[in-house]
Design a protein around this motif. Structure first.
Motif, PDB file in Angstrom:
ATOM      1  N   ALA A  59       0.787  -1.120   0.131  1.00 35.92           N
ATOM      2  CA  ALA A  59       0.010   0.010   0.102  1.00 35.92           C
ATOM      3  C   ALA A  59       1.154   1.367  -0.248  1.00 35.92           C
ATOM      4  O   ALA A  59       0.480   2.169  -0.784  1.00 35.92           O
ATOM      5  CB  ALA A  59      -0.878   0.093   1.137  1.00 35.92           C
ATOM      6  N   GLN A  60       1.872   1.185   0.639  1.00 40.27           N
ATOM      7  CA  GLN A  60       2.962   2.613   0.778  1.00 40.27           C
ATOM      8  C   GLN A  60       3.482   2.692  -0.647  1.00 40.27           C
ATOM      9  O   GLN A  60       3.630   3.814  -1.096  1.00 40.27           O
ATOM     10  CB  GLN A  60       3.785   2.257   1.844  1.00 40.27           C
ATOM     11  N   GLN A  61       3.957   1.405  -1.086  1.00 36.64           N
ATOM     12  CA  GLN A  61       4.545   1.568  -2.504  1.00 36.64           C
ATOM     13  C   GLN A  61       3.501   2.412  -3.525  1.00 36.64           C
ATOM     14  O   GLN A  61       3.908   2.865  -4.482  1.00 36.64           O
ATOM     15  CB  GLN A  61       5.099   0.326  -3.024  1.00 36.64           C
ATOM     16  N   ILE A  62       2.226   1.726  -3.606  1.00 33.11           N
ATOM     17  CA  ILE A  62       1.351   2.088  -4.505  1.00 33.11           C
ATOM     18  C   ILE A  62       1.144   3.649  -4.240  1.00 33.11           C
ATOM     19  O   ILE A  62       1.015   4.406  -5.394  1.00 33.11           O
ATOM     20  CB  ILE A  62       0.021   1.311  -4.381  1.00 33.11           C
ATOM     21  N   LEU A  63       0.994   4.058  -3.301  1.00 29.88           N
ATOM     22  CA  LEU A  63       0.534   5.392  -3.106  1.00 29.88           C
ATOM     23  C   LEU A  63       1.959   6.611  -2.980  1.00 29.88           C
ATOM     24  O   LEU A  63       1.869   7.689  -2.373  1.00 29.88           O
ATOM     25  CB  LEU A  63      -0.341   5.547  -1.560  1.00 29.88           C
ATOM     26  N   GLU A  78      -5.777  11.280  -3.770  1.00 29.53           N
ATOM     27  CA  GLU A  78      -6.403  12.429  -4.996  1.00 29.53           C
ATOM     28  C   GLU A  78      -5.840  12.362  -6.006  1.00 29.53           C
ATOM     29  O   GLU A  78      -6.393  12.252  -6.830  1.00 29.53           O
ATOM     30  CB  GLU A  78      -6.754  13.582  -3.781  1.00 29.53           C
ATOM     31  N   HIS A  79      -4.393  12.619  -5.693  1.00 29.11           N
ATOM     32  CA  HIS A  79      -3.672  12.959  -7.301  1.00 29.11           C
ATOM     33  C   HIS A  79      -3.734  11.615  -8.120  1.00 29.11           C
ATOM     34  O   HIS A  79      -4.066  11.590  -9.226  1.00 29.11           O
ATOM     35  CB  HIS A  79      -2.183  13.110  -6.801  1.00 29.11           C
ATOM     36  N   LEU A  80      -3.441  10.319  -7.286  1.00 26.61           N
ATOM     37  CA  LEU A  80      -3.314   9.144  -8.397  1.00 26.61           C
ATOM     38  C   LEU A  80      -4.775   8.728  -8.600  1.00 26.61           C
ATOM     39  O   LEU A  80      -4.817   7.974  -9.630  1.00 26.61           O
ATOM     40  CB  LEU A  80      -2.692   7.956  -7.239  1.00 26.61           C
ATOM     41  N   PHE A  81      -5.778   9.073  -7.890  1.00 30.68           N
ATOM     42  CA  PHE A  81      -7.097   8.527  -8.192  1.00 30.68           C
ATOM     43  C   PHE A  81      -7.596   9.234  -9.323  1.00 30.68           C
ATOM     44  O   PHE A  81      -8.149   8.957 -10.253  1.00 30.68           O
ATOM     45  CB  PHE A  81      -8.253   8.837  -6.896  1.00 30.68           C
ATOM     46  N   LYS A  82      -7.526  10.722  -9.380  1.00 31.85           N
ATOM     47  CA  LYS A  82      -7.721  11.628 -10.503  1.00 31.85           C
ATOM     48  C   LYS A  82      -6.997  11.332 -11.699  1.00 31.85           C
ATOM     49  O   LYS A  82      -7.694  10.980 -12.884  1.00 31.85           O
ATOM     50  CB  LYS A  82      -7.318  13.016 -10.142  1.00 31.85           C
TER      51      LYS A  82
END
Length: 123
Positions: A59-63, A78-82
C-alpha cells in the motif's frame, strides 16, 4: 520380488510422511513464535492485511508514501485517483488499487491510534 518392492515403497512413504509431519510441526512452532514476537500490533496489522488483501508495504508503494501521515496519504490518493480516472484515459484497475491502498493505510493508522490509546491507558 513384487513383495519386496511394495515393502520398499511403503517404507519410503512412511519416511517421507514422518519428515513432512515434522516439518509441519516445526513450521507451526516457528510461525507461533514469530507471531508472539510481533506482539498485538503485528497481529492487528496482519489481520488488516488479510482483510484488505494488501500488505502495508504494498500500500505504501502504491501511494508512494514513506511515513504514515493522514495528510500525505490523502494528497497522494487524490492525485493518483484523478490521474487514473477512466474518463481521462486512466486505468480502472490501477484506480481500484489506489483505493484499496488508501483503505489499507487508513486501517493501519487507526490500528496505530488504538495502540497509542491503549498504551496511554496502561501508564
Amino acid at each position: 520380488m513384487a513383495k519386496y518392492l511394495v515393502q520398499i515403497i511403503v517404507m519410503g512413504v512412511q519416511v517421507v510422511g514422518r519428515a513432512f509431519a515434522r516439518a509441519l510441526q516445526q513450521e507451526f512452532a516457528a510461525s507461533k513464535a514469530a507471531a508472539q514476537a510481533r506482539g498485538s500490533a503485528g497481529q492487528h496489522s496482519a489481520a488488516a492485511s488479510s482483510i484488505a488483501g494488501m500488505s502495508l508495504q504494498e500500500a505504501q508503494q502504491i501511494l508512494n508514501i514513506t511515513t504514515l501521515t493522514p495528510e500525505e496519504i490523502q494528497k497522494n490518493y487524490e492525485h493518483l485517483f484523478k490521474v487514473n480516472d477512466k474518463t481521462v484515459g486512466g486505468s480502472f484497475y490501477v484506480q481500484s488499487k489506489v483505493f484499496r491502498a488508501k483503505e489499507r493505510l487508513d486501517e493501519e493508522l487507526s490500528i496505530q491510534t488504538q495502540d497509542k490509546q491503549q498504551s496511554q491507558k496502561e501508564t
